[in-house]
Design an enzyme around this catalytic site. Structure first.
Site, PDB file in Angstrom:
ATOM      1  N   SER A  19      14.393  42.115 -20.851  1.00  0.00           N
ATOM      2  CA  SER A  19      15.196  42.568 -21.980  1.00  0.00           C
ATOM      3  C   SER A  19      14.887  44.013 -22.323  1.00  0.00           C
ATOM      4  CB  SER A  19      14.917  41.695 -23.198  1.00  0.00           C
ATOM      5  OG  SER A  19      13.568  41.918 -23.593  1.00  0.00           O
ATOM      6  N   LYS A  20      15.871  44.613 -22.962  1.00  0.00           N
ATOM      7  CA  LYS A  20      15.788  45.995 -23.399  1.00  0.00           C
ATOM      8  C   LYS A  20      14.594  46.210 -24.318  1.00  0.00           C
ATOM      9  CE  LYS A  20      20.213  48.283 -23.901  1.00  0.00           C
ATOM     10  NZ  LYS A  20      21.385  48.310 -24.693  1.00  0.00           N
ATOM     11  N   ARG A  21      14.300  45.198 -25.104  1.00  0.00           N
ATOM     12  CA  ARG A  21      13.236  45.360 -26.096  1.00  0.00           C
ATOM     13  C   ARG A  21      11.891  45.666 -25.441  1.00  0.00           C
ATOM     14  NH1 ARG A  21      13.300  40.371 -28.263  1.00  0.00           N
ATOM     15  NH2 ARG A  21      15.402  40.100 -27.437  1.00  0.00           N
ATOM     16  N   GLN A  22      11.725  45.209 -24.200  1.00  0.00           N
ATOM     17  CA  GLN A  22      10.425  45.425 -23.567  1.00  0.00           C
ATOM     18  C   GLN A  22      10.427  46.567 -22.545  1.00  0.00           C
ATOM     19  OE1 GLN A  22       7.980  42.115 -22.638  1.00  0.00           O
ATOM     20  NE2 GLN A  22       8.988  40.765 -24.078  1.00  0.00           N
ATOM     21  N   GLY A  23      11.482  47.321 -22.497  1.00  0.00           N
ATOM     22  CA  GLY A  23      11.500  48.456 -21.556  1.00  0.00           C
ATOM     23  C   GLY A  23      12.921  48.803 -21.161  1.00  0.00           C
TER      24      GLY A  23
END
Ligand code: GLU
Length: 481
Positions: free
Chosen positions: A253-257
């Protein structure tokens, strides 16, 4: 044997996801390995999700990566248009054909009714699914309502009982029970098809032989299998690729990179590294090799060696691969990659020869092309500030004096070869009765402003006498003050 034809069929959401790049790569590799064709098809039938420039951006990113498609938008081909919104009439025709055969039906349920139904099902902890309210409407009444202009969607008629079985090239035989399959909408009230109908119709008419796509589409496949059956068409072979995971094994996911290929490109990742990296997310060559060029991947790739379990997207590994691919570049290739960064700094007057020397010393020490500029500034300009911690550690009360006499010795040297300057430094240390380290560390600080870097004497060789003398004079004044 029929021609192998694979496709990459993204919905243009604005950027190319790294998972999409892997899907595209596997489809590309499979086609190229088998002398087949790789098709790009744009699945843009969801009018609510369109973004300006998304298709152009997607194509540009695929081209940057070197995944050239044989057929698709901009290049054309015998089975176009390759943009689904340009042939809505074809999909409509097929939806109505299914209705005529009794395999699909018009549904007039309002969105209010469907919302309410969903709420009730959720409250009762039931799976949310259409209750088939319109499935058995009287044909005459249906016609009247359609003719009067009432809004409708077309839904597939899923058998009420039984199982559906299909073979996945990676997962083997898969069985779904019809009970768990919803009467899927295939034509929306705006006249556009949903993904399911459009993908099946296009895959058929584009003569796709192998569908390679992400695991998230596995649950859609029973509906597709049924559509093929209703149309009386042979189903292409199908393979669902394993999920991409964050290091904590949650879905990538975007939240992690970063997840956009463009983000990696802009950070200085090479296409070779990115392709090599995503190739190994799910596929392995059967041995311990890790570095592959695109041509090597084409040679080696087989679907049999794609695994079922999720693959972790490890950016550290990607960085390592970038280093490996960067090191493998020729000087000429590096010059091309590095020049734009020099231009930005107005250091473009440095010769190719100078750059080659920088590469010689730094090739093993950098991760990105821009590092040859950003982390190597002292190859291009005199440092005017000095690492404070290094200064505290190595520049003692006597260092200015030591450096003055080293400078005098260096001024007299005719050759500035690494071996000559090294010998000079060691002789000077001996003459002063001190260890060579008492000269080496301050000298590096004086010349680069830093405490670490490449082989000092080779660096001096690259900088040349004039620059070294000037820098040393400046640093002695500055650091001794
Ligand atoms: N349009 C789908 C996507 O955006 C493609 C699914 C498929 O390959 O069938 O990923």
């Amino acid at each position: 044997m029929n021609e192998i034809r694979t496709r990459f069929a993204p919905s243009p959401t604005g950027f190319l996801h790294v998972g999409g790049l892997r899907t595209a790569l596997y489809a590309y590799l499979y086609a190229k390995k088998n002398n087949g064709k790789f098709v790009l098809r744009i699945e843009d039938t969801d009018q609510n999700r369109l973004t300006d420039g998304a298709v152009e951006n997607l194509i540009a990113t695929l081209r940057w990566a070197g995944l050239d498609f044989d057929e698709g938008p901009e290049v054309g081909g015998p089975f176009g248009p390759y943009i689904q919104s340009e042939k809505v009439d074809v999909f409509q025709k097929h939806a109505h054909q299914l209705v005529q055969h009794g395999d699909a039906y018009y549904c007039f349920c309002s969105s209010e009714r469907l919302d309410l139904l969903r709420q009730q099902q959720t409250a009762a902890k039931l799976p949310t699914a259409y209750d088939r309210h319109c499935r058995d409407l009287d044909a005459a009444e249906t016609k009247k309502r359609v003719d009067s202009g009432e809004k409708f969607v077309v839904r597939m008629k899923i058998p009420l009982e039984g199982d559906i079985c299909f073979n996945d090239l990676i997962r083997g035989d898969i069985i779904f029970s019809y009970k768990n399959v919803d009467d899927q909408v295939i034509l929306k009230s705006d006249g556009f098809p949903t993904y399911h109908l459009a993908a099946v119709v296009d895959d058929h008419f584009m003569k796709i032989s192998h569908i390679i796509r992400g695991e998230e589409w596995l649950s859609s496949t029973p509906k597709h299998v049924l559509l093929y059956k209703y149309f009386g068409w042979d189903m292409p072979k199908i393979a669902h690729l394993p999920l991409l995971l964050n290091p904590d094994r949650s879905k990538l996911s975007k939240r992690q990179g970063d997840v956009a290929v463009e983000d990696y490109r802009d950070k200085g990742y090479l296409k070779e590294a990115l392709l090599n990296f995503v190739a190994l997310l799910g596929w392995n060559p059967g041995d311990t090799r890790e570095i592959f060029s695109l041509d090597e991947l084409i040679n080696e790739f087989t679907i049999e060696r794609v695994g079922k379990s999720g693959a972790v997207f490890d950016v550290e590994k990607l960085k390592w691969m970038n280093e490996q691919h960067l090191r493998a570049k020729t000087d000429e290739q590096l010059i091309e990659l590095v020049r734009p960064f020099l231009k930005e700094k107005n250091w473009d007057h440095f010769s190719d020869d100078h750059l080659k020397k920088v590469f010689g010393l730094m090739r093993e020490r950098v991760t990105f092309p821009q590092d040859f500029v950003e982390l190597c500034q002292y190859f291009y300009k005199t440092p005017h500030s000095f690492d404070e911690a290094a200064k505290a550690k190595c520049w003692t009360a006597d260092t200015g004096r030591y450096m003055e006499s080293l400078l005098e010795r260096y001024k007299k040297l005719d050759s500035f070869d690494a071996a000559v300057v090294e010998a000079g430094l060691r002789q000077e240390a001996e003459a002063l009765g001190i260890g060579a380290g008492k000269l080496i560390h301050p000298l590096r600080l004086a010349l680069t402003g830093l405490s670490v870097g490449p082989s000092l004497f080779h660096l001096i060789d690259v900088l040349g006498k004039e620059v070294v003398v000037a820098r040393l004079e400046f640093a002695i004044k500055h650091l001794t003050a």
